[in-house]
Every structure is written in structure tokens, then in C-alpha cells.
Design a protein around this motif. Structure first.
Motif, short mmCIF file in Angstrom:
data_model
loop_
_atom_site.label_atom_id
_atom_site.label_comp_id
_atom_site.label_asym_id
_atom_site.label_seq_id
_atom_site.Cartn_x
_atom_site.Cartn_y
_atom_site.Cartn_z
N VAL A 173 -9.96 12.36 -24.35
CA VAL A 173 -9.02 13.29 -24.30
C VAL A 173 -7.71 12.45 -24.09
O VAL A 173 -6.64 12.80 -24.65
N ALA A 191 -11.88 15.77 -30.58
CA ALA A 191 -11.95 15.26 -29.23
C ALA A 191 -13.05 16.53 -28.69
O ALA A 191 -13.73 16.18 -27.98
N ALA A 227 -10.30 23.26 -20.23
CA ALA A 227 -8.89 23.04 -20.77
C ALA A 227 -8.71 22.39 -22.15
O ALA A 227 -7.99 22.86 -22.82
N LEU A 228 -9.86 21.80 -22.67
CA LEU A 228 -9.93 21.09 -24.06
C LEU A 228 -10.05 22.26 -25.01
O LEU A 228 -9.44 22.18 -26.04
N MET A 234 -2.35 17.57 -35.69
CA MET A 234 -2.45 17.79 -34.31
C MET A 234 -3.98 18.64 -34.11
O MET A 234 -4.90 18.21 -33.40
N ALA A 291 -1.08 13.30 -29.91
CA ALA A 291 -0.43 14.35 -29.94
C ALA A 291 0.87 14.25 -29.41
O ALA A 291 1.92 14.55 -30.28
N ALA A 342 -7.35 24.22 -25.31
CA ALA A 342 -6.25 23.65 -26.22
C ALA A 342 -6.51 23.73 -27.79
O ALA A 342 -6.03 23.63 -28.75
N ALA A 390 -12.19 20.14 -17.17
CA ALA A 390 -11.70 19.35 -18.22
C ALA A 390 -12.15 19.93 -19.70
O ALA A 390 -11.14 20.13 -20.63
N ASP A 433 -7.04 16.25 -34.77
CA ASP A 433 -7.18 15.46 -33.35
C ASP A 433 -7.80 16.17 -32.23
O ASP A 433 -8.97 15.78 -31.79
N ALA A 441 2.40 24.98 -27.20
CA ALA A 441 1.32 25.60 -26.39
C ALA A 441 0.20 24.69 -26.60
O ALA A 441 -0.39 24.28 -25.59
N ALA A 442 -0.21 24.06 -27.70
CA ALA A 442 -1.43 23.45 -27.99
C ALA A 442 -1.25 22.07 -27.12
O ALA A 442 -2.02 21.26 -26.54
N VAL A 443 0.05 21.41 -27.24
CA VAL A 443 0.41 20.12 -26.84
C VAL A 443 0.24 20.17 -25.08
O VAL A 443 -0.50 19.64 -24.51
N ASP A 484 -17.87 17.75 -15.91
CA ASP A 484 -16.35 17.91 -15.56
C ASP A 484 -15.99 19.24 -16.40
O ASP A 484 -15.16 19.21 -17.40
N GLY A 525 -10.33 13.86 -12.54
CA GLY A 525 -12.35 14.03 -12.52
C GLY A 525 -12.54 12.66 -12.63
O GLY A 525 -13.31 12.14 -11.79
N GLU A 557 -2.59 19.29 -20.10
CA GLU A 557 -3.41 19.74 -19.18
C GLU A 557 -4.79 19.49 -18.94
O GLU A 557 -5.38 19.08 -17.83
N ALA A 558 -5.40 19.37 -20.16
CA ALA A 558 -6.73 18.71 -20.26
C ALA A 558 -6.76 17.42 -19.75
O ALA A 558 -7.91 17.15 -19.20
N ALA A 560 -1.57 22.38 -23.51
CA ALA A 560 -3.03 22.72 -23.06
C ALA A 560 -3.78 21.17 -23.13
O ALA A 560 -4.36 21.09 -22.31
N LEU A 561 -3.29 20.58 -24.01
CA LEU A 561 -4.10 19.10 -24.27
C LEU A 561 -3.54 18.32 -23.27
O LEU A 561 -4.25 17.68 -22.39
N GLN A 621 -6.80 17.03 -15.99
CA GLN A 621 -7.98 17.50 -15.50
C GLN A 621 -8.87 16.35 -15.82
O GLN A 621 -9.71 15.79 -14.80
N ALA A 622 -9.07 15.62 -17.03
CA ALA A 622 -9.98 14.55 -17.20
C ALA A 622 -9.70 13.14 -16.23
O ALA A 622 -10.68 12.61 -15.86
N ASP A 645 -7.20 9.78 -25.74
CA ASP A 645 -6.73 9.05 -26.86
C ASP A 645 -6.17 10.10 -27.71
O ASP A 645 -4.98 10.10 -28.29
N ALA A 646 -6.73 11.49 -27.79
CA ALA A 646 -6.20 12.80 -28.33
C ALA A 646 -4.70 13.10 -27.89
O ALA A 646 -3.81 13.42 -28.64
N GLN A 693 -5.66 27.01 -29.11
CA GLN A 693 -4.40 26.98 -29.56
C GLN A 693 -3.93 26.24 -30.86
O GLN A 693 -3.19 26.74 -31.55
N ALA A 694 -4.59 25.01 -30.84
CA ALA A 694 -4.25 24.26 -32.04
C ALA A 694 -4.75 24.92 -33.18
O ALA A 694 -4.11 25.01 -34.28
#
Lengths: 133, 133, 133, 133
Positions: free
Chosen positions: D65, B68, B86-87, B61, D72, B90, B83, B64, D82-84, B80, D97, D89-90, D86-87, D93-94, D67-68, B93-94
Motif C-alpha cells: 500500500v 496492490a 479502504a484499498l 494510477m 500515486a 480506492a 486497510a 498501480d 477521490a481515488a488518491v 487488517d 495496523g 486513507e488505506a 481513498a488510497l 490504516q495499513a 509503495d502504491a 474509485q480508480a
């Protein structure tokens, strides 16, 4: 300061390549993937973007192949040598093609000049890996 | 020797982050993605792999997300911001989750110790980027 | 319902492959990358993970190569045919290797059986693309 | 025909999301990543590429984003929620946008219209996943 060499040395599996050569190749692939991504982005921000579309396309292709190659080479416990070799060969092709295109624009755009250097370094690092496979 | 800083300086778009901070963050993300990929591979080669499955999952995880994030941050012409932020969150966190897990195995496995260092460095580099967004 | 075929048809560049063959190949690569990622994850959750480490390694390699191939083939304006061909050949190798390994575990683990099907379908779709290059 | 749902059902770990919702989200992410990659490529081949550079940048970000996120979410044995989250959510957003930008060009370019549909479908699929986390 990267952790690439230390990670390769810490693996329990016996090395399948010279660790210095392998470590340099992985780092060159990641560096080239970053340079190609940044070069595509810089080309998009140039007023003359219409003359740089082939450069952008080759940058994106090269970034994807270098990225996949770096991760494949980071997995030394894997033993699908045929697939890894074919991937490294694809990486040599992608780097050579992208470098040649970037070199056409190197006098005009610093990002193309720097990216061509990263591509040539990665092409060379991949070629050094192939004979010892 | 990487080309990251040189690529960022060569871009025609005006910088949206401090270039030193940004360059370090991109390089930390790539380094962490490599370390996590190699750590997962090394864990697979351990006789005690059954005790390392959570470590492997978090490694994959984290690799990846770091990958990104490195490429998203390499595209400074993009705007953006929501985005990207947020990335990067993430990614924090990861990295934190993977580092905590690797630290549990750090005394037993050198690859987990080195990988935890790479994750903590990346977590820190991403945190430094967030406030200046 | 995917948008792959509609995207390929909407491109201004003239097609370099039969669009049906190309669309199927891209979708097979993405499907195989997903299946391999999920199979590695499922293997990690098996009590007999110690017997599945080679399967996990080949799954991860195959996922990376299929993913890069899907995106390279989605860029039909690019003209680095040598690199694309080498990448598709790497994808054939990775799929064949992963399928063979998954087939060893197909009777015991449904995820390996399904993953082997996805790998064989992708291997076949890539082989169909190569002669028309 | 994809193998996504069959792979999720075959996993030994207990499901953490509704399998139908999860399967649709993973497939939407892969479909959107493909559409964005193809849209960037199609934009590069347009004579009016100079007016499409923001679209290309957002396409590339969104592809990475999505793809990742697809990978995940394919790892259900992982427990770094938590990481998943946030991802995902990113990814929302992506997609939002990129869709908004593509919609500006939808009347002029079919690839932007189709890509906007793929982005909106992925945004929606990710939003459906978030509350059930």
C-alpha cells in the motif's frame, strides 16, 4: 476472460513479438505473481512455518519480478530491449528457483504444488519469448 | 488457465470471502492493471497523444491501485480488514475514474474501448466484494 | 531521514553485501523509481508531450525495475542470488537507457535533468553492488 | 540525498499540495515500504518465526500500500482526487495496523522497533496530507 490479447492487438505500434506468445507470457507472469503471493500467505498460516521460510522468501522475490515483467512486457511502444531482455532473464531465474523450492514441499502442501505449476508455466513462457527477441 | 482459484482453495486459513467472488475479483484486478498499462502505452504511441494525457495519467494510477489490491486480496491469512476495505474502495474509485475517461475515447481508439471494459469489470468485481466483507 | 540502514543492521541474517553499499543501492533505487514516475508525469503535462513519448516510456520501465530491485535487495534472508543478480543487471540497463534519454531533454526540461541525475546515481549504485555479489 | 523535492518543483503542473508536506509524505511512504519489506524478511529469519506470522502478513500488506501511495502521489498532473484520497486513507490504516503489531515485538526485535517507527512516521505524514486535499 482477460483483455490481454485484445489490448495488444489494439495498440498502434507494430508488434515486436508474436502476439500469442507475448499475451501468454504476460498472463503467465501475472498468474505466477498471484500464485507466489498466495503461496507465501498460505505458508505463513501453516503450523510448520519454520520449515517454509526459504519457500516464503523465494515466493516474495518471484512475485515482485513476475509483476514487474508483466508490466514491462505490456509496454510494447517502449524500445529499451536490453533492459526488457535482462528483466525476462531475471524472471526465468526467479521462477526456476521458486519452482524448485515449492516442488520440495509439493507432497505435503497443495499450495506449494499448485504454485510450482504456475512458476514452471511462467518460466517456460518467458523462455519462449527470449529467442524471438 | 490461471491458478488463482486453486491457490485460494489450497490455503490452510478459513475463507473470509466467497471463494468464487474473491477469485474473480483478484483476476479482474490483475486484468485491469494489465489493460491500463497497455492502454497508457498505446496512447503514447498515438499521434494525438496530446489529447490523451489525462487518460494516460488515470491509466497509470488505476494500474498501480489494481495491482496492490490484487496482492492484498491474495493474502487471506492477513487480518487488517480496515486497510483491505479502504484499498478495495480506492480501487473502485480508480477503476470508475479511468473507465469514464477511456469511454470518452472509445469510439476513436480500440485500446480505450477495451480498457474501459476491463475497468468496469474490475469496478464491479470490487463492489461485489465489499458488502460481504 | 530514512530507516534503511537501521533495518539492514537489525536483521538476524548475516550480511551478504557491505551494508553501506547495500543501503545506498536500495535508497538509490527507490529515489530513482520516484524520480522516473514524477518525470513521466511532468512530461505528460508539457505542451511538447509529443516529443517526450519515448522519455515517458523509458521512465515507466525504469520506475518498475528500480522498485522491484529495491524490494529484492531489502530481502537479505533470501538466497536466490542468480535472480537477484539478473534483476540488478536489468536495473543497470533500465537506468542507463532512461538516463541517456532524459539527458537529451535536460536543457529544455528541469525534470528531465534531475531525473537523469537520479538514474545515473542508481546505475552507479547498482554497478557497485554487482562485483561484491 | 533524494531528488523528490527537486522533481516536484520541476513539474510544469501547479502544485495541489504544499510541496514540503507532499515531498515528506512520498519519502515516508517509500521508507516505510522498505522498512516493512525488510522487517518481514528479518522476521522470517528469526527462530521464533511462528510467533511473528501476523507481523509478516501486515508488513507485506503495508509495503504494497505504501509503495502504491508513493507513486500515486508522485503523479501531480493526475486529477482523480477521490481515488488518491481513498488510497492515502488505506495507507493510514495499513501503517497504523502494522505499527501496532510491530510495537508488540519491539522489545524483543530491533527490526520490529525500527519498522514501527517508520510506520508511525508514514501514518503521520499521510494524515498531514489528507486535510489539505
Amino acid at each position: 476472460m482477460t483483455h490481454t490479447a485484445a489490448m495488444l492487438e489494439a495498440a498502434p505500434s507494430s508488434p515486436r513479438y508474436d502476439l500469442g506468445v507475448l499475451s501468454r507470457c504476460i498472463e503467465s507472469c501475472l498468474d505466477c505473481a498471484q500464485a507466489c503471493t498466495a503461496c507465501a500467505d498460505a505458508c505463513l498460516a501453516e503450523e510448520t512455518v519454520g520449515e517454509l521460510t526459504r519457500c516464503i522468501s523465494l515466493n516474495l522475490m518471484c512475485a515482485d519480478v513476475c509483476d514487474a515483467t508483466a508490466f514491462a512486457l505490456s509496454r510494447q511502444a517502449t524500445s529499451d530491449d536490453a533492459a526488457v531482455r535482462a528483466l525476462v532473464e531475471a524472471c526465468v531465474q526467479a521462477c526456476a528457483g521458486c519452482a524448485a523450492e515449492c516442488e520440495h514441499h509439493a507432497e505435503m502442501h497443495a499450495h506449494c504444488r499448485v504454485c510450482a505449476e504456475a512458476c514452471r508455466a511462467c518460466e517456460q513462457a518467458c523462455r519462449e519469448l527470449l529467442p524471438s527477441d
